[in-house]
Design a protein around this motif. Sequence first.
Motif, short mmCIF file in Angstrom:
data_model
loop_
_atom_site.label_atom_id
_atom_site.label_comp_id
_atom_site.label_asym_id
_atom_site.label_seq_id
_atom_site.Cartn_x
_atom_site.Cartn_y
_atom_site.Cartn_z
N THR A 147 0.83 -1.21 0.00
CA THR A 147 0.00 0.00 0.00
C THR A 147 0.86 1.25 0.00
O THR A 147 1.85 1.34 0.72
CB THR A 147 -0.91 0.03 1.25
N VAL A 148 0.48 2.22 -0.83
CA VAL A 148 1.08 3.56 -0.79
C VAL A 148 0.07 4.47 -0.11
O VAL A 148 -1.10 4.53 -0.51
CB VAL A 148 1.40 4.10 -2.20
N ARG A 149 0.52 5.16 0.93
CA ARG A 149 -0.34 6.11 1.65
C ARG A 149 0.15 7.52 1.35
O ARG A 149 1.34 7.82 1.52
CB ARG A 149 -0.30 5.84 3.16
N VAL A 150 -0.74 8.37 0.89
CA VAL A 150 -0.44 9.78 0.62
C VAL A 150 -1.16 10.60 1.69
O VAL A 150 -2.35 10.40 1.93
CB VAL A 150 -0.93 10.19 -0.78
N GLU A 151 -0.42 11.52 2.33
CA GLU A 151 -0.98 12.40 3.35
C GLU A 151 -0.69 13.84 2.98
O GLU A 151 0.43 14.17 2.59
CB GLU A 151 -0.37 12.12 4.71
N VAL A 152 -1.68 14.70 3.14
CA VAL A 152 -1.51 16.13 2.93
C VAL A 152 -2.04 16.83 4.18
O VAL A 152 -3.21 16.67 4.53
CB VAL A 152 -2.25 16.61 1.66
N SER A 153 -1.17 17.59 4.83
CA SER A 153 -1.55 18.30 6.06
C SER A 153 -1.47 19.80 5.82
O SER A 153 -0.55 20.28 5.14
CB SER A 153 -0.59 17.93 7.20
N LEU B 117 -12.75 21.09 7.97
CA LEU B 117 -12.68 19.76 7.38
C LEU B 117 -13.40 19.75 6.03
O LEU B 117 -14.44 20.39 5.87
CB LEU B 117 -13.33 18.74 8.32
N PRO B 118 -12.85 19.03 5.06
CA PRO B 118 -13.51 18.97 3.76
C PRO B 118 -14.82 18.18 3.86
O PRO B 118 -14.94 17.27 4.68
CB PRO B 118 -12.50 18.23 2.88
N THR B 119 -15.77 18.56 3.04
CA THR B 119 -17.05 17.86 3.02
C THR B 119 -17.31 17.35 1.62
O THR B 119 -17.00 18.03 0.63
CB THR B 119 -18.20 18.77 3.46
N LEU B 120 -17.86 16.19 1.55
CA LEU B 120 -18.21 15.58 0.28
C LEU B 120 -19.60 16.04 -0.10
O LEU B 120 -20.55 15.85 0.65
CB LEU B 120 -18.17 14.06 0.43
N SER B 121 -19.70 16.73 -1.23
CA SER B 121 -21.01 17.18 -1.71
C SER B 121 -21.13 16.79 -3.17
O SER B 121 -20.13 16.64 -3.87
CB SER B 121 -21.16 18.70 -1.53
N LEU B 122 -22.33 16.63 -3.62
CA LEU B 122 -22.57 16.19 -4.99
C LEU B 122 -22.57 17.39 -5.92
O LEU B 122 -23.46 18.24 -5.86
CB LEU B 122 -23.91 15.45 -5.06
N PRO B 123 -21.54 17.51 -6.79
CA PRO B 123 -21.51 18.63 -7.71
C PRO B 123 -22.51 18.42 -8.85
O PRO B 123 -22.83 17.29 -9.20
CB PRO B 123 -20.07 18.62 -8.24
N THR B 124 -23.01 19.52 -9.38
CA THR B 124 -23.88 19.42 -10.54
C THR B 124 -23.03 19.35 -11.80
O THR B 124 -21.82 19.56 -11.75
CB THR B 124 -24.83 20.64 -10.63
N LYS C 156 -5.33 20.01 9.94
CA LYS C 156 -5.88 18.72 9.57
C LYS C 156 -4.93 17.96 8.65
O LYS C 156 -4.01 18.53 8.07
CB LYS C 156 -7.23 18.88 8.88
N ARG C 157 -5.19 16.66 8.55
CA ARG C 157 -4.43 15.80 7.65
C ARG C 157 -5.44 14.97 6.85
O ARG C 157 -6.28 14.26 7.43
CB ARG C 157 -3.51 14.86 8.44
N CYS C 158 -5.37 15.08 5.53
CA CYS C 158 -6.19 14.26 4.64
C CYS C 158 -5.29 13.18 4.07
O CYS C 158 -4.16 13.47 3.68
CB CYS C 158 -6.76 15.10 3.50
N TRP C 159 -5.78 11.96 4.04
CA TRP C 159 -4.95 10.87 3.56
C TRP C 159 -5.76 9.88 2.72
O TRP C 159 -6.98 9.82 2.82
CB TRP C 159 -4.25 10.15 4.72
N ALA C 160 -5.02 9.14 1.90
CA ALA C 160 -5.62 8.10 1.06
C ALA C 160 -4.61 6.99 0.88
O ALA C 160 -3.40 7.24 0.82
CB ALA C 160 -6.02 8.68 -0.29
#
Length: 145
Positions: free
Chosen positions: A73-79, A85-92, A120-124
């Motif tokens: 696994t490769v883990r990418v983190e951006v702090s 905090l980012p929110t997931l919303s449905l774009p039109t 914050k830290r966002c990671w995938a």
Amino acid sequence: MESQHLIFSVPGTAVAVAHARHRVVAGICGWGLPVGSSVVETVALVTSELLTNAVQHSGDGPISVAARLKGDTVRVEVSDSSPALPTLSLPTGDDEHGRGLFIVAALAIRHDVETTESGKRCWAEIPVQHEPTPHSPLHVPLPRR
């Protein structure tokens, strides 16, 4: 695969996104992941999306980028320094922005955001898939009747 890591900081500017993406790709290719492979392209795209979010929503402060290879696994983190905090919303269909988190969610096996003392830290996490080589047979199981 042996555990590897790469950590660096970039300014919170749009120009920094391309620089950081190239640096992460060069780093993971140095770990033995093949240039042009789907995992390298996926890590590049996920890195760009996470960084672009940080640049757009955290102001001009420094952004920390980390990439780690552990096992398969490769883990990418951006702090960044923003507590928002980012929110997931449905774009039109007409929206020019707002698809980054959908892209990350579609490509990563796991992803999240964590609060830190400084923001914050966002990671995938992206799986390292062993792609078939031209010399290895491709095995596709057929359904039984």
